[in-house]
Design a protein around this motif. Structure first.
Motif, PDB file in Angstrom:
ATOM      1  N   TRP A 235      11.106   2.999  -3.925  1.00  0.00           N
ATOM      2  CA  TRP A 235      11.330   2.551  -2.549  1.00  0.00           C
ATOM      3  C   TRP A 235      10.231   3.000  -1.598  1.00  0.00           C
ATOM      4  O   TRP A 235      10.217   2.591  -0.427  1.00  0.00           O
ATOM      5  CB  TRP A 235      12.688   3.074  -2.053  1.00  0.00           C
ATOM      6  N   LEU A 236       9.309   3.812  -2.058  1.00  0.00           N
ATOM      7  CA  LEU A 236       8.242   4.301  -1.186  1.00  0.00           C
ATOM      8  C   LEU A 236       7.364   3.184  -0.618  1.00  0.00           C
ATOM      9  O   LEU A 236       7.017   3.207   0.569  1.00  0.00           O
ATOM     10  CB  LEU A 236       7.383   5.324  -1.926  1.00  0.00           C
ATOM     11  N   PRO A 237       7.000   2.177  -1.421  1.00  0.00           N
ATOM     12  CA  PRO A 237       6.187   1.099  -0.849  1.00  0.00           C
ATOM     13  C   PRO A 237       6.893   0.364   0.286  1.00  0.00           C
ATOM     14  O   PRO A 237       6.255  -0.032   1.265  1.00  0.00           O
ATOM     15  CB  PRO A 237       5.938   0.175  -2.047  1.00  0.00           C
ATOM     16  N   LEU A 238       8.209   0.183   0.167  1.00  0.00           N
ATOM     17  CA  LEU A 238       8.940  -0.484   1.253  1.00  0.00           C
ATOM     18  C   LEU A 238       8.900   0.380   2.510  1.00  0.00           C
ATOM     19  O   LEU A 238       8.721  -0.131   3.623  1.00  0.00           O
ATOM     20  CB  LEU A 238      10.387  -0.743   0.847  1.00  0.00           C
ATOM     21  N   LEU A 239       9.039   1.688   2.338  1.00  0.00           N
ATOM     22  CA  LEU A 239       8.985   2.581   3.489  1.00  0.00           C
ATOM     23  C   LEU A 239       7.612   2.513   4.160  1.00  0.00           C
ATOM     24  O   LEU A 239       7.505   2.606   5.379  1.00  0.00           O
ATOM     25  CB  LEU A 239       9.285   4.013   3.047  1.00  0.00           C
ATOM     26  N   ALA A 240       6.577   2.339   3.342  1.00  0.00           N
ATOM     27  CA  ALA A 240       5.229   2.243   3.882  1.00  0.00           C
ATOM     28  C   ALA A 240       5.047   0.990   4.731  1.00  0.00           C
ATOM     29  O   ALA A 240       4.154   0.932   5.574  1.00  0.00           O
ATOM     30  CB  ALA A 240       4.202   2.252   2.750  1.00  0.00           C
TER      31      ALA A 240
ATOM     32  N   HIS B  85       0.832  -1.192   0.000  1.00  0.00           N
ATOM     33  CA  HIS B  85       0.000   0.000   0.000  1.00  0.00           C
ATOM     34  C   HIS B  85       0.870   1.247   0.000  1.00  0.00           C
ATOM     35  O   HIS B  85       1.780   1.376   0.797  1.00  0.00           O
ATOM     36  CB  HIS B  85      -0.911  -0.005   1.232  1.00  0.00           C
ATOM     37  N   ARG B  86       0.549   2.173  -0.842  1.00  0.00           N
ATOM     38  CA  ARG B  86       1.355   3.391  -0.933  1.00  0.00           C
ATOM     39  C   ARG B  86       0.880   4.409   0.095  1.00  0.00           C
ATOM     40  O   ARG B  86      -0.257   4.814   0.101  1.00  0.00           O
ATOM     41  CB  ARG B  86       1.259   3.995  -2.339  1.00  0.00           C
ATOM     42  N   ARG B  87       1.786   4.811   0.925  1.00  0.00           N
ATOM     43  CA  ARG B  87       1.519   5.871   1.890  1.00  0.00           C
ATOM     44  C   ARG B  87       2.722   6.777   1.916  1.00  0.00           C
ATOM     45  O   ARG B  87       3.843   6.334   1.736  1.00  0.00           O
ATOM     46  CB  ARG B  87       1.274   5.293   3.298  1.00  0.00           C
ATOM     47  N   HIS B  88       2.469   8.063   2.158  1.00  0.00           N
ATOM     48  CA  HIS B  88       3.601   8.995   2.246  1.00  0.00           C
ATOM     49  C   HIS B  88       4.391   8.656   3.491  1.00  0.00           C
ATOM     50  O   HIS B  88       3.840   8.473   4.570  1.00  0.00           O
ATOM     51  CB  HIS B  88       3.086  10.432   2.343  1.00  0.00           C
ATOM     52  N   PRO B  89       5.715   8.535   3.394  1.00  0.00           N
ATOM     53  CA  PRO B  89       6.520   8.184   4.552  1.00  0.00           C
ATOM     54  C   PRO B  89       6.435   9.250   5.632  1.00  0.00           C
ATOM     55  O   PRO B  89       6.237  10.429   5.371  1.00  0.00           O
ATOM     56  CB  PRO B  89       7.943   8.098   3.974  1.00  0.00           C
ATOM     57  N   SER B  90       6.584   8.817   6.856  1.00  0.00           N
ATOM     58  CA  SER B  90       6.584   9.759   7.972  1.00  0.00           C
ATOM     59  C   SER B  90       7.717  10.753   7.783  1.00  0.00           C
ATOM     60  O   SER B  90       8.832  10.395   7.424  1.00  0.00           O
ATOM     61  CB  SER B  90       6.755   9.007   9.290  1.00  0.00           C
ATOM     62  N   ARG B  91       7.478  12.015   8.061  1.00  0.00           N
ATOM     63  CA  ARG B  91       8.478  13.047   7.827  1.00  0.00           C
ATOM     64  C   ARG B  91       9.191  13.382   9.116  1.00  0.00           C
ATOM     65  O   ARG B  91       8.582  13.511  10.172  1.00  0.00           O
ATOM     66  CB  ARG B  91       7.796  14.297   7.264  1.00  0.00           C
ATOM     67  N   LEU B  92      10.488  13.543   9.000  1.00  0.00           N
ATOM     68  CA  LEU B  92      11.283  13.954  10.147  1.00  0.00           C
ATOM     69  C   LEU B  92      11.568  15.434  10.008  1.00  0.00           C
ATOM     70  O   LEU B  92      12.018  15.905   8.972  1.00  0.00           O
ATOM     71  CB  LEU B  92      12.592  13.154  10.186  1.00  0.00           C
TER      72      LEU B  92
ATOM     73  N   ALA C 129       9.355  12.386  -2.991  1.00  0.00           N
ATOM     74  CA  ALA C 129       8.644  12.108  -1.742  1.00  0.00           C
ATOM     75  C   ALA C 129       9.487  11.334  -0.737  1.00  0.00           C
ATOM     76  O   ALA C 129       9.304  11.481   0.469  1.00  0.00           O
ATOM     77  CB  ALA C 129       7.361  11.330  -2.044  1.00  0.00           C
ATOM     78  N   LEU C 130      10.426  10.537  -1.241  1.00  0.00           N
ATOM     79  CA  LEU C 130      11.245   9.734  -0.333  1.00  0.00           C
ATOM     80  C   LEU C 130      12.031  10.610   0.631  1.00  0.00           C
ATOM     81  O   LEU C 130      12.145  10.284   1.818  1.00  0.00           O
ATOM     82  CB  LEU C 130      12.210   8.850  -1.140  1.00  0.00           C
ATOM     83  N   CYS C 131      12.558  11.734   0.141  1.00  0.00           N
ATOM     84  CA  CYS C 131      13.490  12.522   0.947  1.00  0.00           C
ATOM     85  C   CYS C 131      13.079  13.974   1.150  1.00  0.00           C
ATOM     86  O   CYS C 131      13.779  14.701   1.872  1.00  0.00           O
ATOM     87  CB  CYS C 131      14.886  12.481   0.326  1.00  0.00           C
ATOM     88  N   TYR C 132      11.994  14.413   0.532  1.00  0.00           N
ATOM     89  CA  TYR C 132      11.571  15.802   0.733  1.00  0.00           C
ATOM     90  C   TYR C 132      11.222  16.023   2.198  1.00  0.00           C
ATOM     91  O   TYR C 132      10.543  15.209   2.822  1.00  0.00           O
ATOM     92  CB  TYR C 132      10.371  16.117  -0.152  1.00  0.00           C
ATOM     93  N   ASP C 133      11.709  17.106   2.771  1.00  0.00           N
ATOM     94  CA  ASP C 133      11.473  17.445   4.170  1.00  0.00           C
ATOM     95  C   ASP C 133      12.129  16.438   5.116  1.00  0.00           C
ATOM     96  O   ASP C 133      11.640  16.178   6.210  1.00  0.00           O
ATOM     97  CB  ASP C 133       9.963  17.537   4.453  1.00  0.00           C
ATOM     98  N   ILE C 134      13.250  15.856   4.697  1.00  0.00           N
ATOM     99  CA  ILE C 134      13.958  14.884   5.519  1.00  0.00           C
ATOM    100  C   ILE C 134      14.678  15.543   6.685  1.00  0.00           C
ATOM    101  O   ILE C 134      15.017  14.914   7.675  1.00  0.00           O
ATOM    102  CB  ILE C 134      14.968  14.078   4.647  1.00  0.00           C
TER     103      ILE C 134
END
Length: 306
Positions: free
Chosen positions: A82-87, A5-12, A51-56
């Protein structure tokens, strides 16, 4: 790559940059690791589309990156896979590890992830990739990265060996909330599983890459305990909350707390949740099934105490 499932990764947020820099170990000899900067390179803003690294936690990255992607469109395309793996929330430092390579921070020399960081992420994430038939790629071969005593990016999260919290295990089966279609179907599901419990789940935090969840001990109603003792169930379900964060994340759907009917099976020293229903007023079929459950007899359990 991974079809989850595609979800935006949590932002740090911004403070993470200080933590990142604090994790950089002592400066060592540049050696082969500095050859990257000897090529023509430039600093560029990390685009919103990455999306993977924006606002990292830092705003500029170096191109070409440490994976030898030479243009921003190439970086965006390759990183998005790699976004699905992060999800799947396989490791709290997975995003830091990947972004250190896809979007290296702009300093006067290249800084690679530490070998130990790579190995920690691989231990947790490679099994998840294997669920979908993908091996850990050679470009992320941990032996290529510097040892911890060299200059490198170390893990930001607490060391999993010293932490009381267990890393989530790979789950090859996606877990989602079920639609309570009919009371009969729900009863059949409860019969087919080893246990069924009405529980309240609380999210302990909303900021880290992997969320922590707690079971509300005052809101545990055992409908069916199967081979387990009733007194065992709260501890077993808390263990499930700790080690199957992806499943729980999908069930919670971003909420802070929720009441659910969960059912599943007992596998050796753990329980596996197969079905979950949200306990809401609109789910009349679910309410009806739970009321009927007390007097319901499963076909294979007639005459036996459930």
């Amino acid at each position: 790559m991974v079809t989850a499932h595609r979800r935006h990764p949590s932002r740090l947020g911004g403070p993470w940059l200080l933590g990142l820099l604090a994790c950089l170990l002592l400066w060592g000899s540049p050696g082969a690791w500095a050859s990257y900067l000897r090529r023509s390179s430039s600093c560029m803003p990390i685009p919103h589309r990455m999306a993977l690294c924006y606002d990292i936690g830092y705003s500029e990255m170096r191109i070409p990156n440490l994976l030898e992607h030479e243009t921003m469109p190439e970086v965006i395309q390759q990183s998005s896979s790699w976004l699905p793996l992060l999800a799947r929330e396989c490791h709290p430092d997975a995003r830091i590890f990947l972004c250190s390579l896809f979007a290296p921070i702009c300093l006067d020399r290249s800084i690679y992830p530490c070998r130990s960081l790579c190995e920690a992420v691989k231990r947790s994430c490679a099994p998840v990739m294997a669920c979908y038939g993908y091996p850990w790629p050679e470009i992320l071969n941990c032996n290529k990265f510097p040892a911890d005593h060299e200059l490198c990016i170390a893990a930001v999260s607490t060391d999993e060996n010293s932490s009381s919290r267990r890393m989530p295990r790979a789950s090859c089966k996606d877990c989602e909330l079920e639609e309570a279609s009919t009371a009969r179907e729900i009863l059949e599901n409860l019969c087919a599983n080893d246990f069924a419990v009405k529980i309240r789940i609380l999210r302990k935090n909303m900021t880290t890459t992997i969320s922590d969840f707690d079971l509300d001990p005052s809101r545990v109603e055992v409908l069916k305990h199967g081979p387990l003792l009733r007194t065992e169930i709260p501890a077993r379900l808390q263990q499930w909350l700790d080690i199957d964060a992806t499943c729980v994340h999908n069930i919670m759907r971003g909420t802070h707390a929720g009441v659910f009917i969960v059912s599943g099976e007992v596998q050796s020293d753990k329980v596996v949740v197969n079905k979950a229903y949200a306990w809401q007023k609109k789910n009349r079929n679910l309410h009806q099934a739970v009321r009927r459950w007390k007097h319901h007899r499963c076909p294979e359990q007639v005459g036996r105490k459930v």
